[in-house]
Structures are given as C-alpha cells and as structure tokens.
Design an enzyme around this catalytic site. Structure first.
Site, PDB file in Angstrom:
ATOM      1  CG  HIS A 332       8.594  -4.497  24.136  1.00 12.21           C
ATOM      2  ND1 HIS A 332       9.221  -4.482  25.107  1.00 12.21           N
ATOM      3  CD2 HIS A 332       7.223  -4.639  24.729  1.00 12.21           C
ATOM      4  CE1 HIS A 332       8.428  -4.631  26.367  1.00 12.21           C
ATOM      5  NE2 HIS A 332       7.358  -4.796  25.932  1.00 12.21           N
ATOM      6  CD  GLU A 380       6.385  -1.295  25.153  1.00 10.05           C
ATOM      7  OE1 GLU A 380       5.211  -1.473  25.394  1.00 10.05           O
ATOM      8  OE2 GLU A 380       7.197  -1.619  26.324  1.00 10.05           O
ATOM      9  CD  GLU A 389      11.303   6.940  15.751  1.00  8.09           C
ATOM     10  OE1 GLU A 389      11.604   7.636  14.868  1.00  8.09           O
ATOM     11  OE2 GLU A 389      10.365   7.584  16.661  1.00  8.09           O
ATOM     12  CG  ASP A 409       4.046  -5.758  25.984  1.00  8.39           C
ATOM     13  OD1 ASP A 409       4.821  -6.685  26.277  1.00  8.39           O
ATOM     14  OD2 ASP A 409       3.992  -4.508  25.872  1.00  8.39           O
ATOM     15  CG  HIS A 509       8.059  -2.113  34.342  1.00  2.91           C
ATOM     16  ND1 HIS A 509       7.712  -0.810  33.798  1.00  2.91           N
ATOM     17  CD2 HIS A 509       7.623  -2.829  33.334  1.00  2.91           C
ATOM     18  CE1 HIS A 509       7.225  -0.981  32.541  1.00  2.91           C
ATOM     19  NE2 HIS A 509       7.329  -2.192  32.049  1.00  2.91           N
TER      20      HIS A 509
END
Lengths: 704, 704
Positions: A332, A380, A389, A409, A509
């Site tokens: 992503h 993502e 999708e 990733d 994050h």
C-alpha cells in the site's frame, strides 16, 4: 500495515543497539553447468540476470526513495497521497527505467476522519462540569514533523461520534472506549522522554497509535462489489462491522493520568503494565488521587464518514512467453502520518525493484517469461480497501491467471532477521532465494542461515528449516489468499525477539514514524531494506522466469498432517463421543499426500528431459491452481471474504482446520444431535471435500 | 429428462404420419486446400476423420443399442440400472472399440419410492366409508410391458406420505394434490383407446406421468457436498424443497371420473381440457353425477424415502496435446420405466458415438487434441442427482479444465427438426456442424437448413439464423451451466409445432415409453437418432480437435444487447422514477461488445499466420473461461446452485438480466428507498460487475 494484524503476530525482538552500517552483499554461486542459451531451449530462469538484479538493488537508492515518500504525511486520499500516485506513475512510465505500462485505478470509498472543526476530546471534568484535565489532542512536536496541518489527529477510524460519560455509563454497560499503548507492550517498559525517540527508537509519551476499527476489510459500503462511482452502496444503517460505541486512542502519558488515579479493585496481573502504578478497574477515581472521586471522563468523538477517491497504481511488465500468467507484487501507499516504516519502507523497496527490472527491460536485456504486475494500493490503513476493491473488480481475471501474490508492506521492522508469512507452496521458492543472498548482519551467513537462527521448526521432511508464519489479515495479501485463493506471502526484516518484547516497532501508526527514525534506529545504512529487496526480487524472478513454476504443492502435506494430528489428539475423543469419525479426513489427507508426492515425481522426471512447453504449462497450471481448490465461498458465509477452508480465521483453540476447530468450540457444551454438532459434521465434510477435490486436481490430468 | 423441464419447453409438433424409413446421409465437403499433415503443424481438426466418424455413425446400431437399453425398466438404483452400469463399463473397456479408461463412481443418495407393500391409493368413498370408485394403481398392460414387477407404481417422488381426505380438507386449505395429464395438453385432444398407443403415438387413458416433485436438484440430503457415504447429511426435518402435502399422479381416465363429476362453479376457460365435460372447481361432487354428493376422495400416499447407491459411469479418451482440456458429453441412464425415449434414446446415441470414436482410437487412427469425457449419469429423474454430485465432487478440476458440456438426453422427441438449447458461445460450433450434415427428412437440406425452417430468429449480426433456446434446469446440463459456469448445450430432434400441440411426446414418463413406441412412431429407421449422433459427434470433434477453440464469445453480445434493450424499454421509466440509472449497464454492455469483437479480430489475424501453440492456448483459455466470469455464488444465495448472473431462473416478467428482472418485480409495489429497491440497485451492480469483469478477461492478457 493495518491495525488488525498487530494481534498475535509473534514478531521477533529487534536487535536495537550497536547496529553499525552494514553493507550486505549478495552472492549467487555461478553454476558451471548452466545450459548455454539456445534458440530451441525454452526460456527459463537466467542466473546471470538474477545476479545482475541482485547487484543493482541499491541500498542508497532505497534510502532516497524513502526520504521522498515519507517527506510529508500521505494519508489515504490526501493531496500528498495523490502526489505519490503521480510519482509512481512517473517512475513506472520512465522511458529509461519504467515498465511496459502503468495506470491509476480510482475507487470512491468510505473513509473516516476526525473533524477538523471539532477535534476529538478526552477530558476529566469535575462535578460542576469544569475541566480538571485534558488529554493531549496532538502528539508533541519533538522533531518538527509532528506539528503540521496534515498530521491527522489520532482517532479510531469508523468509531461513531458521540459524547459518552464513561465513568457513569459504565454502570449500565460500556458506553465508550479509550485505547492506549502501554510502555510494557511497546517500549520494553521505558516511558520517559529521555529514553524515547529521538533519543532511542521507543515511543515518546505523547505518541498515539492510530488505526481502523472496522471489523471487515474492503470498502464498508460495497462488500463484494468494486467501489466504482455507480456501484450499489449500502445504506449506512445497514453497514455491519463498525464499532458500536465511541472510541478514541490516547497516548500513554494521558493514559497514566487516567489509569493511575482509578479506584476499585486491582486489575488482574496480566493487565498490569509499565505506567508506574497499580492498575485498578474502577469505577470512579480514587479519593486520594489527582481528581476528585466524583469527577467523570468525558469523551467527545467527532469522527466523520466521507466518500473519498482513493487510487491503486498498477504497472506491468509483459511476459514474453506466458503473458497471461501474472506474478503480482504489491504494497500500500497510504500512511497514517509520514509512515516512513509503514508503508513507505515497503514502497521504497517496490520502487527500487521496479527501477532495476525496468532498466533491464528498457535496455532490451531481459523480459520475463510471465508477466510481472506491480501494485501500489490505496487506503490500506482503513481496511485493505484498495487491494480488496481491485480483487472485486478483476476477480476472474486474477483468479484464473495469478501465479502468486507477494506483499512487502513494512519492509523493515528491525534489523535482525528475515520473517516470512505465506502458504506452503511458496516455502520452497523463498528458501531457494534466501539461500543465495548474503545476510546483512555480521558474519558470512546467507539470509536463510541467519533466518533459521531466529525462526525455525523441525520439519518431518526437511529437518530443521526456517518457519514461515501463516497469513492473517494484517495487510493487502488478505483478499488474495482468503477471497481469491492465490498463493501469497508477506516478507519483512524484523527483530531479535530475545532483545525486545515490543509488540511491533514502537512508533507504529504515530507521528514519530519518520525518515530519521528509520535512518537512525531501524535500519541505518538500509542494508535490511536491501536484503528484503533482494529476497523479493529473487522470488519475483524465480516465479516469473522459471520454466517450471517453483511452487511446491507437496509442502501442503505437512500443514494438513499437523492439522490432522491436532484434530486427532485434541478433538478425536470428543468427536467420538458424538459419533463423528475422523476417518474420512484421514483418508483425504493421505490421498492428498500421495497425489502431491506423485506430481512432484512426475515433475522431477520431466525436468530431466526436454519437455514440451505446453506439457509444462499444464503441470504449472496444476501447481498454480492448487490453492484455488481450497476455496469454498459457501463454507463460512458469515465471515466476509473468508473462503479458504484452511486459513479462515480460527477462533477455536485447537490448531486444526479452522471450520472444524470453530464448530467444535461452539458445539462443545451442547448435547449430541444438536444443530451445533451437525455443523461440526458439515464442516468436516466441507474440508474433506476440499481435500479430495484438491487431490483430484493434482492427479494426472487425463485420469478420471 | 427431468420433470421440471416440461414447463415452457415450446416444443415443435411432430410429423407423425406417413414417416417412411428415411436413410439420411451425411455430406462433409472435402476441402482441396486442407493442409497436408506435417510434423511441425499443430494438431487441428482433421476433416477426413470427421467424415469417417459421420460415415460410421450407424442408425441400425443405435436401434440395437436402444433395444437393449430399454429391454427392461431401469429405475435409478434398480438391479437393471446396475446391469446397465456394467454394460457401459464393458462397452467403454472393449479392447476394439472402447475408450482409454472407464470407471463407475457411486454415491449414496436419497430417493423416493412408492411402498411395495402398501400401494398409493386414490379412492372415492361414500359417507359410510364404502369405496365407490378406485383409481387405477397401475397402467393397463397394453403391450405386455406394462405389467412387470419392476414397473414402478406411478408416484410423485419426494411427496410426503399421508392420507388427506381431499374434499373436506379443501375447506381448510389444500391437503393433498392429484396430478394428471390432460388429453388437451398431451394428446391433441384424443383420448380413446383406439386413438392411442399402440394405435398411435398418443398416451393411453391409463398412462400416468411420473416425476420428481423436489424443488431443487442434486441429492436432497447433501447440498453442495458430494453424497459419499461419509458426507454430512441434513436431518430430514431440515430438508427444504419437498412438497408439503401428499401428492399423487393419476391417468386421465381416472381424472375424468373425478373431474367430470365435480360440483361447484365452472373453472376458467384456460383450465378446461379434453375430458369431454365442463370442468368445475368443486367442492364436492354434483348431486346428479356418478357419486353421491357426500362422497369424499381419499388419497393415501405411502412413499418411502430410501438411501440408495446410484452410479455415474465415466469414460475418457486422453487428449494427445492438451489432455487437461475436457470436452464433456453426457446423458443420464436411469429411467422411470423402460424409458426408451427418456433417456435411452440419448444413451443409444452415446454408445454409438463412443463406439465409433473408440474404434478409431484403438486402431491408432486418431487421438483428439483435447480429452473427451463421456458420462452416463445416475438418478437424473429424481433431480439431476448423479451429475450434480459429480460437479460437487470435482468442482475445481471441472471448472478449470472443461471446454464445454454437451447433453443429449432425449435424443429424439420427434422427427421434424433439430432443436438446440445452449449458451451463446456454442452457437457457432453448432452452426458449423449442422451445415455440413444432411437432414434426415425428404429433400436435400442440411440439418441447419431444415432447422432454420422451424426455429429461427433475425440476428442483427448474421441475419436469419436458427434460434437456440436457453438452458433451464430440465436435464443434466443444469449443474454445469448454473453451478460451474461451463458453456453447455442440449441437443435433440423434435416436432413440427404446427402439427401437434403436445407439451412433450405423449408417453413421457409412463410405462408406454418403450422400444416399439420409438421404433413405430417416433423415429422409424432411426434416421433422426443418427442425425443427432452426427450433430453431437461433429461438435465433439470440433471442440476437441480444433487448434483454435470454436467458441465464439462475441455471440454473447447479442444476448446482452437484447437483455439491455428489454431493461431499457420495459423497466427504464420505472427505474428512473426510483432514481436508478441504467447508464452503467449500457457502458458495461458496450465494453463487453468492444472487447469481444477485438478478441475475435485478434484470433482471425492469428489464424492467418502460424501461431505458437502456447499463444493459442492462452487465447483458447480466454474463450473457455469467459462463461465462468458470469458466475457469482453470492448473487442469489437463496437459489441453490444458481450462480450464473445471466441464466439464473427468471420469475420477473421482463426478459432481461434475471437478477434485475426478479428484483424489479418484487420492488414494483414498494416505495422508493425500500429494501426491495435497494436490492434492485444491488442486482444491477452485480450484473455490471460481472460484465465489466468478463470484458476484462477478454482484453489482451498483458493489458492492465
């Protein structure tokens, strides 16, 4: 990397200290007996090309890619995310180092953001409503990168808006949730500013872990349909999988203020952490603490759901011989903030791989036997939306033609060792690749030899080998393996688990996941990035160029055998009590083992001759399509997208076939003859049918 | 042939009278420019072999096959059915004329039989319980073949046992059902013994049509699972799809006794028939009739459900070049009684085809490019059980490899014309085959030229062409097209609809469907059987031997266009009222048309050169797999096995995409914004996604 995968990852501990800049170098032994290329020999893996690619994958260029990719926050659908779409298109369309073609595919998807006008708020208020204490609304601007307007306020994506008063509401059931990351779980117990970033790799006290709290994956409004503008969209009232109550993440410094002042009985020992106090369960604050006992916690969540455009970028190198066979490699692009580690470390590797292969392509030096597709997925972090999708839009085309999906990733969690998750057929190609690449650490080990020191298992077939983890739903491989049944893998460099107990790299994050963080702490010199690039590059070349597909289906036998043994040992007696026999499952596993071994034999024999390309294509189709035969869209209809009868989410405690394990755990306390026991029998038949069907696909193709 | 298909067949009327023994003969024009076989030319359709096969398919041998096959009743799972399993195995294993291998696959399936101890009974009883009139329990032994112990008593398979007293019970809702076949529907109004078999092809007064009354298909206890002995079986209480109330079929002579004595108001005109009286609705008998007004009808049904072994027999000719591509040809073996027409006419053709091809094979004259699989299905009459279990057991293998499924069940309904049902990609191969075979009727027409006189349509692309019917669920093609998405066809010779209005051949599913019936009335001389054998044989050879698969995917464009036009014309305004746009559907159809046409162009271009076999294989895979891209197992989960978004059962009145048609008909009377209108929008997205996905599979394989 998506939030849900942090559960149960079992990551190794990182070698954090004393990491010098290690310049690894690859070593592919030249084989003297490699056949001279001739016009009649079928195109096969070319070891010279492989060596060239290994040599050209450049740590410095990966570093520069990362610097550019992580320069600004690039949240899904943000202007900077769009800029990166253009960057990828430009790179992949470069006349000197690009691919054959590249294109962006845009979907209109439902994302969740904190309101810019009304920030989410967590306050402690006194009985008269006066604010006694406010949790931080932003992370501390430690390096100058945490203060920008495009640093998204920490929020729990898809959590509903609302203002629960948590302390009182608790009497009537939980009304809201505060989430934080304990220093015990992420920081090896350390929590002071001097011990944390930028002074170490640990998370600063103000760091807040963002994440998606949506239960499923894919665009929430268009399950099983591509989120094109005209697609049918669920009414919001009919969407399932959003958290039911307001939820907000906070940093551990704020968590300390709340937790260390709670009243009530002591929390269980396993709930205690490293905030420097005894954690209690509440309700209410203790009278001798910082807040009066009649204070309340007010949480105000103002998250907004918005339909936004999010793009995947796809690039392709056309196969010279079998263009309709795709080796798919992806990561992503979107991050929560700067996302230097997650996901830009992977994207930096992706760009370097496409540059090296693209350059050989444009020079006319090389074109793979099969097509190679590169993908940069959008959104993502909100729930694997772009990749899902994509699989919904091109379901049949992908399912019919994709040899394997390779996901990188977070390329580097830490510098210690390779870590691979994947389904059994990919084990052998990962082993072949990693045995030929020098490990970036000190000494003269291959990546394989280094890896086996950290993650290993005793295989009844091979002896001691590195152990591959299994694929959950933590990154974009999930729709490929669970929904499409494509053999998949996820590759990264990671910790020495004996050196840290961090659940994941500490700034995960948060706004502290920046270029400097990677450059100083995670992978100075980028040799682990380079090792991942080489591993992935070697796997891509082997899968796309080998005349015989390097997927070893007989490696599924070990998995099936271990699932079967677990079923026999841990469920056999129970099942017998309810007159359910494992006999048919034993037979099915044995049949699979025999057919897989026999197919391996036929391939070995054929490899010694000079087989017809069509003959090899047929065998390769058997190898490629095996994974599909484990799909059953009717096995777990309530588990959205999960159709793989071997890798569906397991909630039962027995490490066996998930349908069986889950059904048994639900039937456990019911009487013989109950619907729950019938479901056990049905799940057993589903897996037996899948295994028998799989074995049938492995038999000689003209056998009845 | 299975019961449900008799609805809405629209069969042509048979030319019944004056049929001499017509010995048709084939004519394949020899092409002077056919390439000389060379070692380097890829194996392609060999016109000489085709001509040889056409020449060797022998009407007399088909007749002898039929005599043997229909000698005794061979109800599914009966000893004679087992004998025929052995007969097939023996034929297919014959060293001179057999296949490469053959094998029986046995399932344990739930069948329904009348009790042998307690026959089903329909009586009229007086008020004191005395029996005034008894319906016949067996058919009249007209030819000596209707009296045997193995002639199964007429029953409604899967109807529950019970003894409803119909007249009284009717006050409280229907308690039982009597079913009969009216002479108006089956006999062109004729009903006297002198006008019926053995004096004509019409049904004698005592004839009773048997059938399965199960709503779905496949073994009722094991939906989606093969009915192996160990498979999970539903508890009987959980089986859905059985009739809720006792049901019994009777002959029209008994129906006359009941119907012509009924009291009450006159039934609607469309309910009137040819029993020679005015049909009334009841309740009760009229006072001036044969039975006193207080008489009742007692129906006692003693059907028994039994688990029985039923076998499929499979035989294969291994492909020389692409053994992993299967051309599948099948028919069921089980009958209700002697089943000379249904299904033995098809099995007689099957055996003759396998003999001719097997002989060429064993002589070493020929081996097809692709594999040919012959199938003799078990227990079709109870609900396509054998074929369905086969598709459940080998789902992936079949879905990945099957080029097409050809079904010949009832080979000859009557002597007038060919009749083909199938999906659009098979149209072109059927046309190619039938243009080259002489029609069995008088004159010098090809089968194609004769066919076009009876069934035709004006194609925007081709002008006037024979019209193919669409596939319902009347025979064993159903699981192949609906569950697996394999291009399928059903072939038969049938009526001139201007000469008879019979719903189906009159002795269908009765004890009068015997060898003499076929020999005297349906196809004296067996030239129509031979024509069907030649048509099927030519199609098999073209599909299995052609270098380029003769499946024309662009022929789907006409279907899509006609569905689209129906949607626009009949639903467009309504949809607009509810703010639903057909725009995306228009775009999707246009995209499909363009991609299908472009693929056709690429194939034409390639055919002019000398393409690489691997290159052709890739294109062939696109052709073969197109049909799969219309499958969506999540589109109609409540419609068991129906996953094909273009051919699922249509209950709505508009002849458009079935999901759209059905959803609209359900939404019609609801307000905008209802769940029913949301379902319309969802069904529209499902079909748009399928068409877009299909178009993507037709694009050049290396396009993104």
């Amino acid at each position: 990397m998506q939030w849900t995968k942090v559960l149960g990852l079992g990551l190794g501990a990182a070698a954090l200290l004393g990491l010098g800049i290690i310049l690894g170098h690859f070593a592919i032994p030249k084989k003297s007996n490699s056949p001279a290329p001739s016009i009649s020999a079928p195109q096969d893996l070319d070891l010279e090309i492989l060596e060239t690619v290994m040599g050209q994958l450049d740590a410095h260029r990966i570093r520069e890619n990362l610097r550019e990719l992580s320069r600004e926050p690039h949240l899904a659908s943000s202007p900077r995310d769009e800029d990166l779409v253009q960057l990828l298109l430009q790179r992949w369309k470069d006349p000197e180092s690009g691919l054959d073609s590249a294109e962006a595919f845009t979907y209109e998807v439902l994302l969740s953001f904190p309101s810019q006008e009304q920030p989410n708020v967590v306050d402690i208020v006194g009985p008269t409503g006066d604010i006694i204490h406010s949790c931080h609304r932003t992370e501390e601007n430690v390096t100058g990168e945490q203060g920008g307007a495009d640093v998204i306020q920490p929020h729990a994506a898809y959590a509903p808006s609302g203002t629960p008063q948590a302390v009182n509401a608790a009497k009537h059931g939980v009304a809201g949730v505060l989430v934080y990351t304990d220093p015990a779980d992420i920081n090896d117990g350390l929590s002071s500013p001097s011990e944390t970033f930028p002074n170490s790799w640990y998370l600063p006290p103000s760091g807040v872990e963002r994440g998606s709290y949506y239960k499923y994956f894919g665009d929430p409004l268009t399950p099983y349909l591509p989120a094109t503008p005209s697609s049918f969209r669920l009414d919001l009232a009919n969407v399932s999988g959003f958290p039911p109550i307001p939820t907000q993440p906070i940093g551990f410094q704020d968590a300390r203020d709340l937790l260390c002042n709670l009243n009530g009985t002591l929390a269980p020992a396993t709930w205690q952490g490293a905030l420097g106090c005894h954690y209690r369960l509440g309700p209410g604050f203790r009278p001798d603490g910082n807040f009066s006992a009649d204070s309340q916690v007010n949480v105000s969540v103002y998250n907004l759901l918005e339909l936004r455009n999010s793009s995947n970028v796809l690039g392709i190198i056309h196969g010279a011989v079998e263009p309709d066979r795709y080796v798919l490699y992806g990561n992503h692009r979107d991050s929560w903030v700067h996302g230097a580690v997650d996901p830009s470390s992977g994207t930096a590797v992706l760009l370097e791989l496409s540059r090296v292969l693209g350059t050989l392509l444009k020079k006319g030096t090389w074109r793979p036997r099969r097509s190679i597709v590169f993908a940069s997925w959008g959104a993502e972090e909100f729930g694997l939306i772009g990749s899902t999708e994509f699989t919904e839009e091109f379901f049949n085309k992908l399912q019919e033609r994709t040899v394997a999906y390779i996901n990188v990733d977070i390329a580097v969690f830490a510098n210690a060792t390779l870590r691979v998750q994947g389904t059994p057929p990919v084990q052998s190609v990962v082993f072949s690749a990693t045995k030929e690449i020098r490990s970036p650490g000190p000494g003269d080990l291959s990546i394989y030899d280094n890896w086996i020191r950290y993650f290993n298992r005793s295989s009844p077939v091979y002896g001691l080998v590195p152990s591959l983890g299994s694929l959950g739903a933590g990154s974009d491989y999930a729709p490929f393996i669970h929904f499409l049944g494509i053999s998949s893998m996820d590759i990264a460099y990671t910790y020495d688990q004996s050196k840290t107990s961090a659940r994941i790299y500490p700034t995960y994050h948060t706004a502290f996941d920046t270029f400097d963080y990677v450059d100083k702490f995670l992978d100075p010199g980028f040799s682990s990035h380079q090792a991942v690039a080489r591993t992935a590059g070697s796997i891509i070349l082997r899968l796309s160029d080998s005349f015989f597909l390097p997927l070893k289906v007989s490696d599924y036998s070990e998995t099936l055998r271990s699932f079967l043994q677990a079923a026999q040992q841990d469920l056999g007696a129970l099942l017998e009590q309810h007159s359910i026999s494992l006999g048919p499952l034993v037979t099915a596993v044995e049949k699979f083992e025999a057919e897989a071994a026999a197919l391996g034999q036929r391939i070995s024999t054929l490899q010694k001759g000079s087989p017809d390309p069509l003959q090899v294509r047929m065998l390769n189709d058997q190898l490629m399509l095996l994974e599909r035969s484990f799909l059953n869209p009717r096995a777990f209809p309530e588990e959205r997208y999960y159709s793989h009868v071997l890798w569906a989410a397991r909630t039962g405690s027995v490490a066996t076939f998930p349908g069986l394990s889950n059904a048994c755990s639900r039937a456990m306390d019911t009487a013989s003859g109950s619907e729950a026991w019938a479901e056990v029998q049905r799940q057993l038949s589903i897996v037996v049918t899948a295994l028998e069907g799989a074995a049938a696909t492995l038999r000689p193709v003209a056998d009845l």
